[in-house]
Design an enzyme around this catalytic site. Structure first.
Site, PDB file in Angstrom:
ATOM      1  N   TRP A  14      38.555  89.289  53.294  1.00 23.86           N
ATOM      2  CA  TRP A  14      37.134  89.534  53.599  1.00 23.86           C
ATOM      3  C   TRP A  14      36.308  88.251  53.647  1.00 23.86           C
ATOM      4  CZ3 TRP A  14      36.633  94.434  49.983  1.00 23.86           C
ATOM      5  CH2 TRP A  14      37.260  95.504  50.627  1.00 23.86           C
ATOM      6  N   GLU A 101      40.741  77.851  55.969  1.00 22.64           N
ATOM      7  CA  GLU A 101      39.352  77.426  55.738  1.00 22.64           C
ATOM      8  C   GLU A 101      39.235  76.571  54.484  1.00 22.64           C
ATOM      9  OE1 GLU A 101      37.967  81.413  56.169  1.00 22.64           O
ATOM     10  OE2 GLU A 101      38.602  81.241  58.262  1.00 22.64           O
ATOM     11  N   GLY A 177      39.918  83.733  63.806  1.00 26.83           N
ATOM     12  CA  GLY A 177      38.519  84.014  64.138  1.00 26.83           C
ATOM     13  C   GLY A 177      38.139  83.638  65.557  1.00 26.83           C
ATOM     14  N   GLY A 238      41.548  89.087  59.093  1.00 25.32           N
ATOM     15  CA  GLY A 238      40.197  88.662  58.722  1.00 25.32           C
ATOM     16  C   GLY A 238      39.165  89.609  59.315  1.00 25.32           C
TER      17      GLY A 238
HETATM   18  P1  PGA Z   1      40.944  86.570  61.677  1.00 20.36           P
HETATM   19  O1  PGA Z   1      41.194  85.793  60.289  1.00 20.36           O
HETATM   20  O2  PGA Z   1      41.767  87.842  61.625  1.00 20.36           O
HETATM   21  O3  PGA Z   1      39.463  86.850  61.723  1.00 20.36           O
HETATM   22  O4  PGA Z   1      41.389  85.666  62.773  1.00 20.36           O
HETATM   23  C1  PGA Z   1      42.460  85.742  59.699  1.00 20.36           C
HETATM   24  C2  PGA Z   1      42.424  84.924  58.430  1.00 20.36           C
HETATM   25  O5  PGA Z   1      41.700  83.928  58.366  1.00 20.36           O
HETATM   26  O6  PGA Z   1      43.116  85.237  57.444  1.00 20.36           O
END
Ligand code: PGA
Length: 256
Positions: A14, A101, A177, A238
């Site tokens: 999340w 990240e 993302g 994500g």
């Molecule tokens: P996403 O993120 O599905 O939004 O690409 C995946 C993650 O960072 O674990």
């Protein structure tokens, strides 16, 4: 398709999204759809400030609840950090380590990864150790080299007997993302390489037990296809894990 020695693992990350009540609503919905959890393992990684509430609502169901990061020391002057024992204390049973990240926005170096993974294992938290290359690294044909370096770091203190408790998440940075998913062939090739690396490091038996899951723009319409690939044992989701109408169909992907 995941080998029968490895239970499919669907996890929602999340990140810094959802508020407390939305987290709890999501947990209630997921919980109501899980059944006995025998055929697949499902978990959510919630903001640490909500973990105590999330684990309280998840209680009595097979839903796993995890933190998104940890620090490897037990306690001390580490402002802003959370120790493995603290995650355990609020009911978390797992944790993400080395998410892209954390590496790219917060500049976490490889040198921390082995100690973080070990701290999680020593405190009975199931780590998902995340690895993945940037688009420049892929274009420069450095994908395998980068991932092996990340594996070397994260598995520094992992032993063969830890294999059933550690999961590797392959998440190409360029697919997180962005809406751009790795093709099944691209993902499967890296998963195969990772399993081979684990076999060399921890032995064949451990490599057959350790789950390697994929993350990066997983959606209801690509979940089944990804899960059909050899060596893809699960999904780390994500954006699509933030709403029930996209996360539930991923959890309930049809394995046939
Ligand atoms: P996403 O993120 O599905 O939004 O690409 C995946 C993650 O960072 O674990």
């Amino acid at each position: 398709m995941t080998h029968k020695s490895r239970k499919p693992y669907i996890a929602g990350n999340w990140k810094m999204n959802l508020d407390r009540s939305k987290c709890l609503d999501m947990v209630k919905i997921i919980k109501s759809r899980l059944g006995d959890g025998n055929d697949r393992e499902v978990a959510v990684f919630a903001p640490s400030i909500y973990l105590a509430d999330v684990t309280a609502v998840a209680q009595g169901s097979p839903l796993g609840v995890g933190g998104q990061n940890l620090w490897y020391e037990e306690n001390g002057a580490f402002t802003g950090e959370v120790a493995a024992r603290m995650l355990r204390e609020v009911g978390a049973d797992r944790v993400l380590v080395g998410h892209s990240e954390r590496r790219h926005v917060f500049h976490e170096p490889d040198e921390w990864m082995g100690r973080k993974v070990r701290a999680a294992l020593d405190r009975d938290l199931l780590p998902i150790y995340c690895v993945g290359e940037t688009i420049e690294e892929r274009r420069g044909n450095r994908t395998d080299r980068v991932i092996k370096r990340q594996l070397d770091a994260g598995f520094e203190k992992v032993r063969p007997e830890d294999a059933h408790r550690i999961t590797v998440a392959y998440e190409p940075v360029w697919a997180i993302g962005t809406g751009e998913t790795a093709t099944v062939e691209q993902a499967a090739a890296v998963h195969k390489m990772i399993r081979k690396w684990i076999a060399q490091r921890l032995g064949d038996e451990a490599s057959q037990i350790t789950r390697v899951i994929y993350g990066g723009s997983v959606k209801p319409d690509n979940a089944k296809q990804l899960m059909a690939a050899e060596d893809i044992d699960g999904l780390l989701v994500g954006g699509a894990s933030l709403q029930a109408d996209t996360f539930i169909p991923i959890i309930e992907y049809d394995a046939r």
